[in-house]
Write an enzyme that holds these catalytic residues in place. Structure first.
Site, short mmCIF file in Angstrom:
data_model
loop_
_atom_site.label_atom_id
_atom_site.label_comp_id
_atom_site.label_asym_id
_atom_site.label_seq_id
_atom_site.Cartn_x
_atom_site.Cartn_y
_atom_site.Cartn_z
N TYR A 1 0.83 -1.12 -0.06
CA TYR A 1 -0.10 -0.05 -0.01
C TYR A 1 0.99 1.27 0.13
O TYR A 1 0.46 2.50 -0.04
CB TYR A 1 -0.96 -0.12 1.41
CG TYR A 1 -2.41 -0.68 1.11
CD1 TYR A 1 -2.43 -1.90 0.85
CD2 TYR A 1 -3.32 0.01 0.99
CE1 TYR A 1 -3.33 -2.70 0.81
CE2 TYR A 1 -4.41 -0.47 0.71
CZ TYR A 1 -4.49 -1.99 0.65
OH TYR A 1 -5.80 -2.57 0.40
N ASP B 1 -6.32 -5.34 5.36
CA ASP B 1 -7.29 -4.75 4.74
C ASP B 1 -8.31 -5.80 4.53
O ASP B 1 -9.55 -5.74 4.22
CB ASP B 1 -6.78 -4.23 3.43
CG ASP B 1 -7.80 -3.54 2.28
OD1 ASP B 1 -8.89 -2.99 3.03
OD2 ASP B 1 -7.59 -3.44 1.29
#
Ligand code: NAD
Length: 358
Positions: free
Chosen positions: A124, A248
């Site tokens: 990310y 996530d």
């Protein structure tokens, strides 16, 4: 003692669920000095940005904020306000509890899990190159030279940085959270068997940090096994800490186990500031209709009260939410039983407020 808290109303259903959360939090009797600010699409016309500087200033000054969801407009060049707030304030810990509520439809019962997700590193980090770009060509040549392994000519490249600092602070956060909230076990989730140096580092740091918390049981699980275990024996797990990408995915998996987005709270926490928000977005199709379920943001308010040290009020508010949903008389459309008339966002919040009063 009163607490200063910034209330960011957001857009779409944001202002409605934010008003509902304020009603419910105020009802607990905890004194809050609210600083109300706006961010989101409507601010773009007035300030030329969806995130006016006064929002960041307000959060920096109150240290604590609760936030309604904010739309990320597609194709305008504006980045997500939500991501921007996390970056600007270095909110490195994403906390996502998943607790079953009787009356919310789900295949699972008695779930009580907490995901602690690292919020700043991993795949990310945003270091990515399109396969056709000169940067990708350079990266491919450099990396295959460095590793001695071929990389296909048509490969895009992404980078997965995992640092000692990033790992240590999220692991410390998870153990401190477990200790402060009476949790018994922390499980580190990783794929260190394959990614020996990135996830391997995370696991190595997890073992080291765990040794400083002898009262908390520590174990680790490989992420694929973790997914299966959560489906088969979720009762064996408590707090789970992991790098960004696994966090996530697993946090949505756990939100699904408790009945979905309408009831899933969250928080983004750093060393200086903390911003509490629901996992769901701004659901524009329900904006202005007093229809959206306020539960997720009210439960984010429970996390906020815990963070402020108001444990008894937090417990009362959590119990009030559970009671209103279990009774099923004052719930929004998504929770109403077939044939039962749903109520609006503010009416559900008022019912919760009544039970949350001291
Ligand atoms: P969303 O969560 O807004 O909505 C998806 C669907 O879930 C809705 O259509 C609705 O049916 C349901 N839903 C969501 N929240 C609900 C609630 N409180 N009560 C009842 N039903 C609810 O997801 P989306 O449509 O993908 O995103 C809309 C916008 O929100 C996008 O611009 C996205 O970028 C943004 N977003 C913001 C945040 C945030 O502020 N942290 C998080 C996610 C998405």
């Amino acid at each position: 003692m009163s607490h200063a808290v910034t209330l960011i109303r957001g857009d779409g259903i944001g202002p409605e669920v934010a008003a509902a959360a304020r009603t419910a939090i105020d009802a607990t009797g905890v004194k809050i000095d609210w600083v109300v600010v706006d961010a989101g699409v409507a601010m773009m016309e007035r300030y030329g940005t969806p995130l006016p500087e006064e929002v960041i200033d307000a959060i920096k000054s109150t240290k604590t904020a609760i936030k309604g969801p904010i739309t990320t407009p597609v194709g305008t060049g504006f980045r997500s306000v939500n991501v921007e707030i996390r970056k600007r304030l270095n909110l490195y810990a994403n906390l996502r509890p998943a607790k079953s509520i009787v009356g919310v439809k789900s295949y699972f019962q008695n779930i009580d899990l907490v995901i602690v997700r690292e919020n700043t590193e991993d795949l990310y980090a945003g270091i990515e190159f399109a396969y056709t770009s000169p940067e990708a060509a350079k990266a491919r040549a450099f990396l295959s030279d460095l590793s001695g392994k071929p990389i296909r000519e048509d490969a895009a490249i992404g980078v997965k940085p995992i640092s000692v600092l990033g790992s240590d602070r999220i692991l410390e956060f998870a153990f401190k959270y477990a200790k402060a909230n009476g949790r018994k076990k922390v499980t580190a989730v990783h794929k260190a068997n394959i990614m020996k140096f990135t996830d391997g580092l995370f696991l190595e740091r997890a073992r080291e940090i765990a040794s400083r918390y002898p009262d908390i049981v520590f174990e680790d699980r490989i992420v694929d096994n973790m997914c299966m275990q959560l489906m088969q024996k979720p009762e064996l797990y408590d707090v789970m800490v992991m790098p960004n990408l696994y966090g996530d995915i697993l946090s949505d998996l756990c939100a699904g186990m408790i009945g979905g987005l309408g009831v899933a709270p969250g928080a983004n926490i750093g060393d200086e500031c903390a911003v509490f928000e629901a996992i769901h977005g701004s659901a524009p199709k329900y904006a202005g209709q007093n229809k959206a379920n306020p539960t997720a943001l009210i439960l984010s308010g429970v996390l906020m009260l815990q963070h402020l040290g108001e444990m008894e009020a937090a417990q009362r508010l959590q119990a009030a939410v559970e009671k209103v949903i279990a009774e099923g008389r004052f719930v929004t459309y998504d929770l109403a039983a077939p044939g039962k008339e749903p109520v609006g966002t503010q009416e559900m919040a008022a019912a919760i407020a009544e039970y949350a009063a001291p």
